[in-house]
Design a protein around this motif. Sequence first.
Motif, PDB file in Angstrom:
ATOM      1  N   GLY A   9       0.757  -1.090  -0.400  1.00 11.15           N
ATOM      2  CA  GLY A   9       0.011  -0.163   0.016  1.00 11.15           C
ATOM      3  C   GLY A   9       0.668   1.116   0.263  1.00 11.15           C
ATOM      4  O   GLY A   9       0.992   2.340  -0.788  1.00 11.15           O
ATOM      5  N   PHE A  10       1.463   1.209   0.812  1.00  9.41           N
ATOM      6  CA  PHE A  10       2.314   2.573   1.242  1.00  9.41           C
ATOM      7  C   PHE A  10       3.901   2.178  -0.763  1.00  9.41           C
ATOM      8  O   PHE A  10       3.580   3.625  -1.202  1.00  9.41           O
ATOM      9  CB  PHE A  10       3.981   2.403   2.009  1.00  9.41           C
ATOM     10  N   LEU A  11       3.970   1.607  -1.121  1.00 10.29           N
ATOM     11  CA  LEU A  11       4.734   1.839  -2.689  1.00 10.29           C
ATOM     12  C   LEU A  11       3.731   2.121  -3.428  1.00 10.29           C
ATOM     13  O   LEU A  11       3.965   2.690  -4.486  1.00 10.29           O
ATOM     14  CB  LEU A  11       5.173  -0.052  -2.962  1.00 10.29           C
ATOM     15  N   ALA A  12       2.513   1.588  -3.470  1.00 12.01           N
ATOM     16  CA  ALA A  12       1.499   2.136  -4.582  1.00 12.01           C
ATOM     17  C   ALA A  12       1.337   3.682  -4.421  1.00 12.01           C
ATOM     18  O   ALA A  12       1.493   3.894  -5.992  1.00 12.01           O
ATOM     19  CB  ALA A  12      -0.034   1.706  -4.238  1.00 12.01           C
ATOM     20  N   ARG A  13       1.339   4.322  -3.172  1.00 11.84           N
ATOM     21  CA  ARG A  13       1.493   5.314  -2.988  1.00 11.84           C
ATOM     22  C   ARG A  13       2.350   6.346  -3.618  1.00 11.84           C
ATOM     23  O   ARG A  13       2.441   7.018  -4.104  1.00 11.84           O
ATOM     24  CB  ARG A  13       1.001   6.070  -1.104  1.00 11.84           C
ATOM     25  N   ALA A  14       3.555   5.563  -3.222  1.00  5.75           N
ATOM     26  CA  ALA A  14       4.916   6.185  -4.020  1.00  5.75           C
ATOM     27  C   ALA A  14       4.950   6.199  -5.211  1.00  5.75           C
ATOM     28  O   ALA A  14       5.245   6.830  -5.673  1.00  5.75           O
ATOM     29  CB  ALA A  14       5.809   5.339  -3.182  1.00  5.75           C
ATOM     30  N   PHE A  15       4.672   5.932  -5.838  1.00  3.52           N
ATOM     31  CA  PHE A  15       4.448   5.742  -7.162  1.00  3.52           C
ATOM     32  C   PHE A  15       3.512   6.448  -7.561  1.00  3.52           C
ATOM     33  O   PHE A  15       3.271   6.555  -9.412  1.00  3.52           O
ATOM     34  CB  PHE A  15       4.247   3.845  -7.616  1.00  3.52           C
ATOM     35  N   SER A  16       2.165   7.057  -7.386  1.00  2.00           N
ATOM     36  CA  SER A  16       0.495   7.139  -7.622  1.00  2.00           C
ATOM     37  C   SER A  16       1.246   8.491  -8.281  1.00  2.00           C
ATOM     38  O   SER A  16       2.553   9.335  -7.845  1.00  2.00           O
ATOM     39  CB  SER A  16      -0.036   7.051  -6.965  1.00  2.00           C
ATOM     40  N   GLY A  17       1.222   8.856  -9.595  1.00  2.00           N
ATOM     41  CA  GLY A  17       1.326   9.985 -10.439  1.00  2.00           C
ATOM     42  C   GLY A  17       2.927   9.877 -10.955  1.00  2.00           C
ATOM     43  O   GLY A  17       3.198  11.256 -11.266  1.00  2.00           O
ATOM     44  N   ALA A  18       3.296   8.446 -10.755  1.00  3.36           N
ATOM     45  CA  ALA A  18       5.272   9.236 -11.692  1.00  3.36           C
ATOM     46  C   ALA A  18       4.806   8.445 -12.899  1.00  3.36           C
ATOM     47  O   ALA A  18       4.379   8.034 -13.405  1.00  3.36           O
ATOM     48  CB  ALA A  18       6.099   8.130  -9.860  1.00  3.36           C
ATOM     49  N   ASP A  19       6.250   8.851 -12.864  1.00  2.70           N
ATOM     50  CA  ASP A  19       6.393   8.267 -14.765  1.00  2.70           C
ATOM     51  C   ASP A  19       7.024   7.397 -14.985  1.00  2.70           C
ATOM     52  O   ASP A  19       7.122   6.465 -15.734  1.00  2.70           O
ATOM     53  CB  ASP A  19       7.363   9.629 -15.175  1.00  2.70           C
ATOM     54  N   VAL A  20       7.620   6.536 -13.247  1.00  2.00           N
ATOM     55  CA  VAL A  20       8.738   5.875 -13.639  1.00  2.00           C
ATOM     56  C   VAL A  20       9.095   5.398 -12.255  1.00  2.00           C
ATOM     57  O   VAL A  20       9.254   6.812 -11.329  1.00  2.00           O
ATOM     58  CB  VAL A  20      10.282   6.479 -15.190  1.00  2.00           C
ATOM     59  N   ALA A  21       9.462   4.588 -12.103  1.00  2.00           N
ATOM     60  CA  ALA A  21      10.219   3.727 -10.943  1.00  2.00           C
ATOM     61  C   ALA A  21      11.286   3.194 -10.844  1.00  2.00           C
ATOM     62  O   ALA A  21      11.142   2.482 -11.613  1.00  2.00           O
ATOM     63  CB  ALA A  21       9.145   3.507 -10.156  1.00  2.00           C
ATOM     64  N   TYR A  22      12.640   3.514 -10.219  1.00  3.95           N
ATOM     65  CA  TYR A  22      13.655   2.000 -10.582  1.00  3.95           C
ATOM     66  C   TYR A  22      13.098   1.320  -8.588  1.00  3.95           C
ATOM     67  O   TYR A  22      12.918   1.493  -7.531  1.00  3.95           O
ATOM     68  CB  TYR A  22      14.793   3.116  -9.497  1.00  3.95           C
ATOM     69  N   LEU A  23      13.296  -0.141  -8.849  1.00  2.00           N
ATOM     70  CA  LEU A  23      13.024  -1.085  -8.697  1.00  2.00           C
ATOM     71  C   LEU A  23      14.164  -1.619  -7.806  1.00  2.00           C
ATOM     72  O   LEU A  23      15.267  -2.285  -8.730  1.00  2.00           O
ATOM     73  CB  LEU A  23      11.927  -2.167  -8.880  1.00  2.00           C
ATOM     74  N   MET A  24      14.158  -1.610  -6.928  1.00  2.00           N
ATOM     75  CA  MET A  24      15.574  -2.485  -6.583  1.00  2.00           C
ATOM     76  C   MET A  24      14.699  -3.527  -5.507  1.00  2.00           C
ATOM     77  O   MET A  24      14.364  -2.864  -3.819  1.00  2.00           O
ATOM     78  CB  MET A  24      17.021  -2.085  -6.277  1.00  2.00           C
ATOM     79  N   ILE A  25      15.510  -4.936  -4.723  1.00  2.00           N
ATOM     80  CA  ILE A  25      15.416  -5.920  -4.129  1.00  2.00           C
ATOM     81  C   ILE A  25      15.852  -5.086  -2.849  1.00  2.00           C
ATOM     82  O   ILE A  25      17.705  -5.393  -3.334  1.00  2.00           O
ATOM     83  CB  ILE A  25      15.554  -7.131  -3.599  1.00  2.00           C
ATOM     84  N   PRO A  26      16.133  -4.961  -0.874  1.00  2.00           N
ATOM     85  CA  PRO A  26      16.645  -4.479  -0.736  1.00  2.00           C
ATOM     86  C   PRO A  26      17.896  -6.096  -0.217  1.00  2.00           C
ATOM     87  O   PRO A  26      16.895  -6.726   0.050  1.00  2.00           O
ATOM     88  CB  PRO A  26      16.466  -4.316   0.930  1.00  2.00           C
ATOM     89  N   PRO A  27      18.831  -6.064  -0.332  1.00  2.00           N
ATOM     90  CA  PRO A  27      19.695  -7.297   0.635  1.00  2.00           C
ATOM     91  C   PRO A  27      19.608  -7.496   2.160  1.00  2.00           C
ATOM     92  O   PRO A  27      19.911  -6.348   2.239  1.00  2.00           O
ATOM     93  CB  PRO A  27      20.950  -7.425   0.247  1.00  2.00           C
ATOM     94  N   ASN A  28      18.858  -8.837   1.959  1.00  2.00           N
ATOM     95  CA  ASN A  28      19.267  -9.377   3.757  1.00  2.00           C
ATOM     96  C   ASN A  28      19.684 -10.540   4.069  1.00  2.00           C
ATOM     97  O   ASN A  28      18.710 -11.252   4.011  1.00  2.00           O
ATOM     98  CB  ASN A  28      17.447  -8.660   4.399  1.00  2.00           C
ATOM     99  N   MET A  29      21.078 -10.409   3.713  1.00  2.00           N
ATOM    100  CA  MET A  29      21.253 -11.553   3.917  1.00  2.00           C
ATOM    101  C   MET A  29      21.589 -12.166   5.242  1.00  2.00           C
ATOM    102  O   MET A  29      21.887 -13.665   6.130  1.00  2.00           O
ATOM    103  CB  MET A  29      22.855 -12.099   3.168  1.00  2.00           C
TER     104      MET A  29
END
Length: 297
Positions: A55-75
């Motif tokens: 839900g937080f991410l969807a709000r962050a992406f709303s109205g944006a032209d493009v997004a950079y997506l990365m998986i935070p490493p957590n080993m």
Amino acid sequence: MIVITGATGNTGRSAAEKLLEAGERVRAIGRNAEKLQALAHKGAEPLAGDVLDSGFLARAFSGADVAYLMIPPNMTSKDPRGEQERVTDSFAAAVKKSGIKRVVVLSSIGADKSERTGPVVGLHNFEEKIKDIGGVNALFLRPTYFMENHLAQIPVIKAMGIMAGTIRANLKMAQIATRDIAQATADALRERDFEGHQTRELLGPREITFEEAATIFGRTIGRPTLKYQQVANSMAAMGMRQMGLSDEGVRLFLEMADALNDRWMKPLETRSEVNTTPTTMEQFASDVFAPAYNRTA
Ligand SMILES: NC(=O)c1ccc[n+]([C@@H]2O[C@H](COP(=O)([O-])OP(=O)(O)OC[C@H]3O[C@@H](n4cnc5c(N)ncnc54)[C@H](OP(=O)(O)O)[C@@H]3O)[C@@H](O)[C@H]2O)c1
């Protein structure tokens, strides 16, 4: 508006800075509001939240032209692969819900394989989940092994006077500085010159062995006899556990090293002007490795 996840990390922070310098509007995502302040001072809109919260991410992406997506490493997680799947499910749900039409995804060489590449299986699955969403233009950046991974050798050098790991000492392998990934990311986010689903490999300036990297680092930190030594998996596992990796994190790293050693995991493209990036191991050694070495007690 351009959304950058992992905006306080290696690739995200530098990509965000380059975009702000170029006059773009940037929404910077990370968990920690305080850490995002440095980018806010440079003009970014900071937004703190967890990538596991779709839900937080969807709000962050709303109205944006493009997004950079990365998986935070957590080993250090007991279940790093399970966590990768939860993060990428969250990203996929948010892309769908927000209706954003264009994404640049940080993937890796080896993401063409669905098994036996350790944590890179999570990146393979991430690419597939994004491809399954209709109507999204996606660029999958597939960088090679990060030069920054060698920073983990600093305590080993200080304690034992060598660099050690399970990668073959004489394995010629492409290695890249994260600043070059950031540049490629910023360029792709600005130009948006991709349609449908595309992959783009990023291969550093040349193929180089760990033996050669040790010689370069040794020269730069005033230890001209520094050598890299390949050690048994059991010995490397002990070191990684001391660094806080979970048993499963260790297993995944060893699997990835095996995949690199036997070339199961390798670039698919032939080296070209397009996939060659500028920062050499020598530049990385003097700009990043030596300062980090000198800062460490
Ligand atoms: N190492 C390699 O050789 C290699 C090669 C190819 C691909 N890769 C891929 O590259 C990626 C790592 O990129 P990187 O080096 O740029 O990452 P990084 O420096 O580790 O940065 C991680 C970022 O994610 C943020 N973060 C962590 N957990 C979060 C959460 N739960 N919610 C929101 N934000 C969170 C961190 O900020 P806060 O801590 O402030 O929240 C930070 O900004 C991985 O996916 C890895 O698989 C690595």
